[in-house]
Design a protein around this motif. Structure first.
Motif, mmCIF file in Angstrom:
data_model
loop_
_atom_site.group_PDB
_atom_site.id
_atom_site.type_symbol
_atom_site.label_atom_id
_atom_site.label_comp_id
_atom_site.label_asym_id
_atom_site.label_seq_id
_atom_site.Cartn_x
_atom_site.Cartn_y
_atom_site.Cartn_z
ATOM 1 N N ALA A 199 95.904 69.046 -1.444
ATOM 2 C CA ALA A 199 95.821 67.817 -2.250
ATOM 3 C C ALA A 199 96.198 66.623 -1.397
ATOM 4 O O ALA A 199 97.068 66.711 -0.527
ATOM 5 N N LEU A 200 95.515 65.563 -1.644
ATOM 6 C CA LEU A 200 95.803 64.368 -0.862
ATOM 7 C C LEU A 200 97.115 63.749 -1.301
ATOM 8 O O LEU A 200 97.497 63.836 -2.463
ATOM 9 N N VAL A 201 97.748 63.141 -0.364
ATOM 10 C CA VAL A 201 98.936 62.379 -0.730
ATOM 11 C C VAL A 201 98.447 61.000 -1.158
ATOM 12 O O VAL A 201 97.965 60.219 -0.364
ATOM 13 N N LEU A 202 98.505 60.740 -2.446
ATOM 14 C CA LEU A 202 97.960 59.501 -2.968
ATOM 15 C C LEU A 202 99.015 58.413 -2.994
ATOM 16 O O LEU A 202 100.200 58.684 -3.137
ATOM 17 N N ALA A 203 98.522 57.219 -2.892
ATOM 18 C CA ALA A 203 99.435 56.090 -3.012
ATOM 19 C C ALA A 203 99.983 56.055 -4.428
ATOM 20 O O ALA A 203 99.230 56.064 -5.385
ATOM 21 N N GLN A 204 101.239 56.065 -4.562
ATOM 22 C CA GLN A 204 101.864 55.978 -5.889
ATOM 23 C C GLN A 204 102.305 54.541 -6.109
ATOM 24 O O GLN A 204 102.351 53.739 -5.200
ATOM 25 N N PHE A 205 102.622 54.235 -7.378
ATOM 26 C CA PHE A 205 103.145 52.897 -7.644
ATOM 27 C C PHE A 205 104.444 52.706 -6.871
ATOM 28 O O PHE A 205 105.228 53.631 -6.708
ATOM 29 N N GLN A 206 104.628 51.504 -6.429
ATOM 30 C CA GLN A 206 105.823 51.269 -5.636
ATOM 31 C C GLN A 206 106.697 50.206 -6.276
ATOM 32 O O GLN A 206 106.219 49.360 -7.031
ATOM 33 N N SER B 12 90.099 57.307 -3.275
ATOM 34 C CA SER B 12 91.092 56.687 -4.150
ATOM 35 C C SER B 12 91.348 55.265 -3.686
ATOM 36 O O SER B 12 91.203 54.947 -2.496
ATOM 37 N N VAL B 13 91.687 54.438 -4.634
ATOM 38 C CA VAL B 13 91.941 53.022 -4.343
ATOM 39 C C VAL B 13 93.241 52.621 -5.017
ATOM 40 O O VAL B 13 93.487 52.988 -6.184
ATOM 41 N N TYR B 14 94.035 51.911 -4.285
ATOM 42 C CA TYR B 14 95.319 51.424 -4.810
ATOM 43 C C TYR B 14 95.433 49.950 -4.449
ATOM 44 O O TYR B 14 95.172 49.542 -3.310
ATOM 45 N N VAL B 15 95.791 49.128 -5.434
ATOM 46 C CA VAL B 15 95.838 47.672 -5.229
ATOM 47 C C VAL B 15 97.099 47.109 -5.871
ATOM 48 O O VAL B 15 97.486 47.536 -6.974
ATOM 49 N N ARG B 16 97.690 46.155 -5.173
ATOM 50 C CA ARG B 16 98.847 45.434 -5.742
ATOM 51 C C ARG B 16 98.612 43.941 -5.508
ATOM 52 O O ARG B 16 98.327 43.516 -4.384
ATOM 53 N N ILE B 17 98.719 43.173 -6.576
ATOM 54 C CA ILE B 17 98.370 41.738 -6.530
ATOM 55 C C ILE B 17 99.531 40.920 -7.076
ATOM 56 O O ILE B 17 100.148 41.304 -8.076
ATOM 57 N N LYS B 18 99.796 39.788 -6.461
ATOM 58 C CA LYS B 18 100.783 38.861 -7.000
ATOM 59 C C LYS B 18 100.037 37.658 -7.576
ATOM 60 O O LYS B 18 99.251 37.003 -6.873
ATOM 61 N N TYR C 95 92.990 54.142 -8.906
ATOM 62 C CA TYR C 95 92.018 55.002 -9.565
ATOM 63 C C TYR C 95 91.395 55.929 -8.534
ATOM 64 O O TYR C 95 91.554 55.723 -7.318
ATOM 65 N N GLU C 96 90.690 56.924 -9.031
ATOM 66 C CA GLU C 96 90.030 57.888 -8.149
ATOM 67 C C GLU C 96 88.538 57.920 -8.449
ATOM 68 O O GLU C 96 88.126 57.753 -9.594
ATOM 69 N N LEU C 97 87.786 58.141 -7.402
ATOM 70 C CA LEU C 97 86.341 58.286 -7.559
ATOM 71 C C LEU C 97 85.966 59.670 -7.040
ATOM 72 O O LEU C 97 86.355 60.048 -5.929
ATOM 73 N N ARG C 98 85.268 60.425 -7.854
ATOM 74 C CA ARG C 98 84.848 61.768 -7.444
ATOM 75 C C ARG C 98 83.338 61.873 -7.571
ATOM 76 O O ARG C 98 82.739 61.175 -8.393
ATOM 77 N N TYR C 99 82.762 62.728 -6.753
ATOM 78 C CA TYR C 99 81.304 62.879 -6.805
ATOM 79 C C TYR C 99 80.930 64.334 -6.634
ATOM 80 O O TYR C 99 81.745 65.176 -6.241
ATOM 81 N N ASP C 100 79.650 64.605 -6.914
ATOM 82 C CA ASP C 100 79.194 65.987 -7.004
ATOM 83 C C ASP C 100 79.349 66.724 -5.672
ATOM 84 O O ASP C 100 79.286 66.124 -4.601
#
Lengths: 662, 669
Positions: free
Chosen positions: B20-27, B64-70, B152-157
């Motif tokens: 399993a990938l180590v995904l970016a978690q909320f920080q 997977s995409v992780y974004v943090r915005i101010k 979020y995560e994007l998965r494909y066939d």
């Protein structure tokens, strides 16, 4: 044909959908089986092109709707439409049908009779489904199915037929009998189950009588409807406000009497939104905290309205009936976002905590669309009517209406994030709304406010150097909707965009200007004036003409509106009432004297007045003017006065003082 | 994130067993982030990206995409609504998590299900449906000062592979971004050989990337073959007037699986493939030769032959200007999509490309030396050689060589005069057939002398400033082409209305201008002339004088660049041109000229010149203005000179004309 409120009381969506409504045609889904071109299409295609179509690119030869209503009041709508392409720019013609989650397109077919009489039927590759993505801050489940007809060349006839099941909760249809292109023949049939009645109302068109073609099956027919083309009409009201239409009710509003019909429509809205404003403990706590210590009604009210205006972001999710029905106040409060009906819901909820009674008011923010003589749910917006106790007589509460049962209600738009409570956005003034107050529901005329409720005072002090460069500062203060408009610009721009916006704004009347600095003073209280202070440098402001120096005393700003000298048959939209004043002082370069100043101007045409004067004293050139608008719309019979007013303003704004060397 | 492109591969023959990938978690936000009210690195910005992290792992069909915005200003709240478009059916967007953090540290999580909205759905001829949807959500309780955080995560066939595009430069400043890409196993060190094919059936054997990165930043691949990129302080997407297309300017990395080994290999092989296809299509068949023989005469010069054939193909129905026939029509009319030039000739109809290649075939049939050139549409994009995508090259033109001299021709542009090319095809990169097939070529720039607009006016003024008269617009080159192409899509009445609307932006306030008629609309080889009637009120009258704008067409003062002090990106003004105005004013009998615009010459050496001249004689004054702009683009380092020139022009355009009323004659006793 569109039904009213297809996605609900959502300002932005409806703007887009009504644009669609301006396009000819709705249709439905393509069936894979090849079908022969139906006889009604062949017959309609034989209709000669009438002479009155003039320069239309396309003419609608035949347009027929059949609304079949079942015992529960749900309609199935069939449309048959036949169009002829007359000009090359008509080749991009389409047929389309819009649908939402509660609707079903039963079929959608298209045939073309080409100019050489060959016949084609659209294939599945000619169809496309498009989501409603017109507004980024809106999530809409509404979709549009579009067919691009084969052989759509000049001379071709396009034949479309569609059928869909309409949203079950709507028991009204709006027959849009006028389009931007002419319609030779059109018909509406409403087939009702026995025992159901209907009521019909007409807007901008004399009522036509239906024929009962079968028991409780009614048919209206119209011929030779001219196009409504406003492309080259200056300062006109909204297209939809001027377009002829008819609405038919078969639900609770299908009763005799216009007042009764409005009452039924208002009752339906009241029921739909019932309990939505129920306050949660969090709403109660927040409201009590806001109004604690409020000295009077206005303070209590404005603390709540400003809280919503400042803290609830505009955002909407429109899914089926969610386009009409608000979310629960508790959810809106938690998420701090919502659309117009959500903001109204939260406002009603908080006012309820504060002991103030308020109502939903569905309307359209394009003046003239809601017609008191044509009861209908048609509209795009929701605002609030706040009941004002009899003992409260506060001059700050300007937008007051008196209901037919004697209540005094303050009309307020919580979606407009910058117009203070007591005032009303200009576009809503002079229109109509439905007071949704249960059994007391009624149509209400929205007030047109006094000019003193809106406008800008602008003062400028400038120095003109011998090389023609003008430097100086401008200080302005704006109140009412005008102040709200500027606050909105500030809200939705960042620093860079703001600078660009103001440079373009100032440069529009002062070409080549550089904004040396600018500052806004935006008091937290929305009923305080918004101040705008800026310093400018404009090279070559004065123009050398031989030994003379020409200086335009009206340095910045314009009050002019678009006009022309064509004959006028449509009302003229003046946008807003208000009072605008300019005072400019220009110190002229030493060595020059004022040889001539423009003549003073003074005109009063009733609906507006304009006065200006330029004087010279020593080395100071002083210009002052006042522009007052007292009405938001005038009839075409006033066109000559309007032209006179506008040409006077234009001429005054162009005038120059002539300086010469001593 | 963009909708990912994908290539189909044959069924996998191995089991996917990846950790399993180590995904970016909320920080947890820092105290500085929470209390931040502005950003010194992005002054005035409405929002900034604090973090962006994108992970793409093709072997397990996952991104997977992780974004943090101010959010720093009200406008920044627009980032609270997130739209994630994707191919419906092949891709899925899942596990969307989001939250808002107020500046006091309060956390408000996203609850509820994101909407899955249709963007578009179409059907292909073989019955397959193509559907694009968008997952949309909006964060709750967003305030100025909030931090917005989502992933979020994007998965494909399993039977697809997908390579990411990293759009590093965004509409707002980015403080820190990290990207990771694990390519499909076949492209990892020691990877298993797989049989992958692209949409054309070509074997896919190479992983390639195209990158535009800030100076001193580069992407790295680790020993496992995983690509990593970390960037900091990325400025927001530029937004300036007259910018060239942004595609080549923005920081980005595009990965793609290809059947090529390197850049040179790709362009050589693609150019050969394309050239072969062109030659096949443009085969001067018997039908073509017979047609050519009927058009040209044996004694014609090569240039005359080329002209005659050009006229013949321009006369065909160009479906890019009329209408493309649908499948139903082609079938019923027993027509086919052109596969050879002779099909276009036989059917008397074709696309711009079909007609260009037909012309090529006819030139060759006439014995002339001509080649196709595949070029970039300059209004759409800037050519990036490092980006191995032949589809960058949009359109075709023909390069004819007569006596060693190349002549660029644009027969696919309906109404384009012989030896003129539309500006989108000028000064742009492309690949030329023939000896140059291995190298890129640049099409010639438009000569400013070939694009002319002359506006002559003959106006009579009365003592109150009322004016009547006629204007004559004479257009040559791009302006004429533009109006002629509009005429193909609109009838004469509509064209006149459009011309009238264009006049509204150039004539002074108070003046009404309406076109009477066009001349030369149907013949691209002559000047296009528009005769315009004007009336209205010009200028202002005082008790002694009449004040008029010196330059009739310049009263609206819309000169570019005057207000923008700085420039980051190049300037792109499409093409050079010359605009000449000459207005003759017939003066009221009792008035004379007291002041008029002075004769002026403002040069920008080697780039542009502005000249005005006034000639006065009794009862009449003529004011002429010439603006010749020889450049179509300018580098940022040239901007100050360019701006200085435009400022001087703007100032000169403010000049006025002053007429004085004659003193009334003394009455006798």
């Amino acid at each position: 044909m569109r039904i009213p409120f297809p996605s609900g009381l959502i300002r932005f969506l409806m703007i887009a959908l009504l644009v669609f409504a301006c396009q000819p045609g709705l249709a439905s889904w393509f069936g894979k089986d090849k079908q022969d071109l139906p006889q009604w299409g062949l017959d309609a295609a034989k209709t000669p092109t009438p002479a009155y179509v003039k320069d239309a690119a396309v003419v609608i030869l035949f347009d027929e709707y059949l609304e079949t209503v079942d015992a529960q009041g749900r309609a199935t709508e069939r449309e048959r439409r036949v169009k002829r392409i007359l000009k090359p720019q008509g080749r991009n013609i389409t047929c389309n049908v819009d649908y939402d989650v509660d609707e079903k397109v039963n079929y959608f077919r298209e045939w073309t009779i080409a100019a050489d009489q060959k016949q084609y039927q659209a294939q599945d590759t000619d169809f496309i489904d498009e989501g409603d993505t017109s507004v980024p801050i809106m999530l809409s489940t509404r979709k549009d199915r579009v067919v691009h007809p084969p052989a759509a060349d000049v001379g071709a006839v396009i034949v479309c037929e569609s059928e869909k099941s309409v949203e079950p909760y709507l028991q009204e249809t709006v027959w849009e009998i006028q389009a931007p292109i002419p319609i030779v023949f059109q018909a509406l049939e409403v087939d009702l189950p026995s025992g159901r009645s209907y009521s019909a109302a007409w807007h901008k068109f004399p009522p036509a009588k239906p024929v009962e073609v079968a028991p409780n099956h009614w048919r209206w027919e119209l011929k030779d409807m001219p196009a409504l083309d406003l492309r080259d009409v200056k300062s006109h009201p909204d297209w939809v406000a001027l377009a002829a239409r008819m609405s038919v009710q078969w639900g609770d509003a299908a009763i005799p009497g216009i007042d009764n019909q409005w009452r039924a429509i208002g009752q339906w809205v009241t029921t739909l939104e019932a309990n939505r404003p129920d306050p949660s403990p969090e709403i109660t706590a927040q409201t009590q905290s806001l109004i604690a210590g409020a000295p009077d009604f206005y303070a209590k009210l404005s603390r709540i309205t400003e809280y919503i205006q400042k803290n609830v972001r505009y955002f909407t999710v429109s899914r089926g009936i969610g386009g009409l029905q608000a979310n629960h106040a508790a959810d809106i409060f938690r998420n701090r976002y919502g659309d117009c009906k959500d903001k109204t819901t939260l406002l009603i909820s908080m006012l309820q905590v504060a002991g103030i009674h308020a109502f939903y008011v569905p309307l359209d923010d394009r003046r003239g669309i809601v017609d008191p003589d044509a009861p209908s749910l048609m509209g795009n917006h929701m605002i609030t009517a706040i009941e004002v106790p009899a003992e409260v007589q506060d001059p700050r509460l300007k937008a007051i209406v008196k209901t037919s049962d004697g209540k005094r209600c303050l009309i307020f738009d919580p979606t407009d994030e910058r117009t203070p409570v007591g005032n009303l956005p200009s576009e809503e003034q002079g229109g109509y709304g439905i007071l949704a107050a249960g059994a007391s529901s009624q149509i209400i005329a929205l007030p047109v406010l006094d000019p003193d409720a809106n406008g800008t005072d602008r003062k400028g002090v400038f120095t003109l150097s011998p090389d023609g460069t003008l430097t100086g500062s401008v200080d302005s203060a704006s109140i009412g909707p005008k102040g709200g408009e500027l606050r909105t610009v500030l809200k939705y721009t960042d620093d860079k965009e703001r600078r660009e916006y103001w440079e373009k704004y100032v440069a529009y009347t002062l070409p080549g200007v550089t904004l040396d600095n600018f500052q806004f003073i935006q008091p937290s209280a929305l009923d305080k004036p918004l101040e705008f202070h800026y310093k400018v440098t404009a090279h070559q402001y004065s123009h050398q003409a031989g030994p003379l120096l020409l200086v335009r005393p009206r340095v910045v700003g314009t009050f002019g509106r678009p006009f022309d000298d064509k004959p006028r048959s449509y009302p003229i939209d003046l946008d807003a009432t208000g009072r605008w004043r300019d005072n400019f002082d220009i110190t002229i370069p030493s060595g020059y004297v004022v040889d001539e100043t423009p003549d003073p101007v003074s005109i009063d045409v009733g609906f507006a007045s304009y006065h200006s004067a330029t004087t010279a004293k020593g080395n100071l050139l002083h210009y002052e003017r006042e522009y007052v608008v007292r009405q938001v719309e005038i009839p075409p019979t006033k066109a000559a006065d309007f032209r006179l007013l506008e040409s006077t303003i234009l001429s005054d704004e162009k005038d120059s003082a002539v300086l010469k060397k001593q | 994130m963009r909708i990912s492109s994908f290539v189909r591969h044959l069924p996998l023959f191995f089991a996917i067993t990846y950790p399993a990938l180590v995904l970016a978690q909320f920080q947890q936000p820092t105290a500085e982030e929470l209390k931040m009210t502005s950003d010194p690195k992005a002054p005035g910005a409405a929002a900034v990206y604090l973090n962006v992290e994108e992970v793409a792992n093709d072997p397990i069909h996952f991104q997977s995409v992780y974004v943090r915005i101010k959010v720093l200003q009200e406008k920044g709240k627009e980032l609270a609504t997130v739209h994630l478009p994707y191919w419906h059916g092949n891709f899925k967007i899942e596990d969307i998590k989001a939250r808002t953090i107020h500046s006091d540290g309060t956390v408000i999580p996203l609850v509820g299900k994101p909407e899955d909205l249709l963007l578009s759905k179409t059907s292909s001829g073989n019955g397959e449906q193509m559907q694009i949807n968008s997952k949309v959500f909006t964060l709750p309780s967003v305030e100025v000062g909030s931090i917005l955080e989502y992933r979020y995560e994007l998965r494909y066939d399993d039977d697809h592979v997908s390579s990411p595009t990293w759009e590093i430069q965004r509409p707002y400043f980015v403080h820190h971004a990290r990207y990771t890409f694990t390519p499909f196993k076949a492209f990892l060190p020691g990877g298993t050989s797989m049989y992958l094919t692209d949409a054309h059936g070509n074997s896919v054997n190479t992983l390639i990337w195209y990158k535009v990165l800030p100076k001193d930043v580069d992407m790295k691949a680790d020993v496992a073959g995983v690509f990593h990129l970390e960037v900091t302080d990325i400025p927001a997407t530029p937004d300036e007037e007259f910018m060239p297309p942004l595609n080549g300017l923005l920081y980005q990395v595009k990965f793609y699986y290809m059947s090529a080994h390197d850049t040179a290999d790709f362009w050589v092989s693609e150019a050969k493939r394309w050239s072969k296809e062109v030659d096949h299509f443009a085969e001067p068949s018997k039908v073509i030769k017979e047609a050519v023989a009927g058009i040209i005469a044996p004694g014609d010069s090569d240039l005359d032959k080329a002209k005659k054939l050009y006229k013949a193909v321009q006369a065909l129905d160009n479906t890019d200007y009329s209408r493309k026939k649908s499948g139903a029509e082609l079938k019923l009319l027993n027509l086919k999509v052109a596969r050879h030039a002779e099909d276009t000739w036989t059917q008397k109809s074709g696309t711009s490309q079909d007609i260009t290649l037909l012309y090529l075939a006819m030139l060759r049939a006439a014995g002339l030396n001509a080649n196709d050139m595949k070029v970039v549409d300059r209004s759409e994009r800037v050519f990036a050689m490092g980006y191995l995508d032949f589809d960058q090259l949009d359109d075709d033109i023909v390069v004819l060589n007569i006596a060693g001299k190349d002549i660029a021709l644009d027969p696919g542009e309906k109404m384009c005069p012989f030896q003129t090319i539309r500006w989108v095809h000028s000064g742009t990169a492309g690949i030329l057939q023939g000896d140059h097939v291995r190298s890129l070529a640049i099409t010639p720039e438009q000569a400013y002398t070939g694009n002319k607009v002359t506006r002559n006016g003959d106006l009579t003024i009365d003592e109150h400033g009322a004016v009547t008269g006629q204007l004559t617009f004479v257009m040559l080159g791009q302006e004429a082409l533009s109006w002629r192409q509009r005429a193909l899509r609109n009838d004469p009445d509509e064209l006149k209305k459009q011309f009238d609307r264009s006049l509204e932006s150039v004539v002074p306030d108070g003046i009404e201008a309406h076109i009477d008629h066009f001349l030369g609309l149907d013949d691209p080889e002559v000047n296009l002339v528009a005769i315009v009637n004007v009336h209205g009120n010009l200028g202002a009258a005082t008790s002694k004088r009449l004040l008029l704008p010196g330059f009739f067409f310049q009263t609206r003062g819309s000169h570019p660049f005057v207000n923008e002090e700085k420039r980051i990106e190049p300037v792109d003004m499409h093409y050079g041109d010359t605009v000449t105005d000459q207005i003759v004013y017939h003066l009221p009998a009792n008035m004379s000229v007291e002041g008029a615009p002075q004769d002026t010459k403002i040069p920008w050496q080697g780039h542009a010149v502005f000249v005005t001249k006034t000639v006065s004689k009794p009862g009449q004054i003529t004011i002429a203005r010439l603006f010749a702009r020889a450049f179509s683009s300018a580098k940022p380092e040239e901007y100050q000179d360019l701006r200085g020139f435009y400022q001087k022009v703007a100032a000169a355009d403010q000049a006025q004309l002053v007429l004085t009323k004659a003193a009334p004659a003394q009455k006798g006793n």
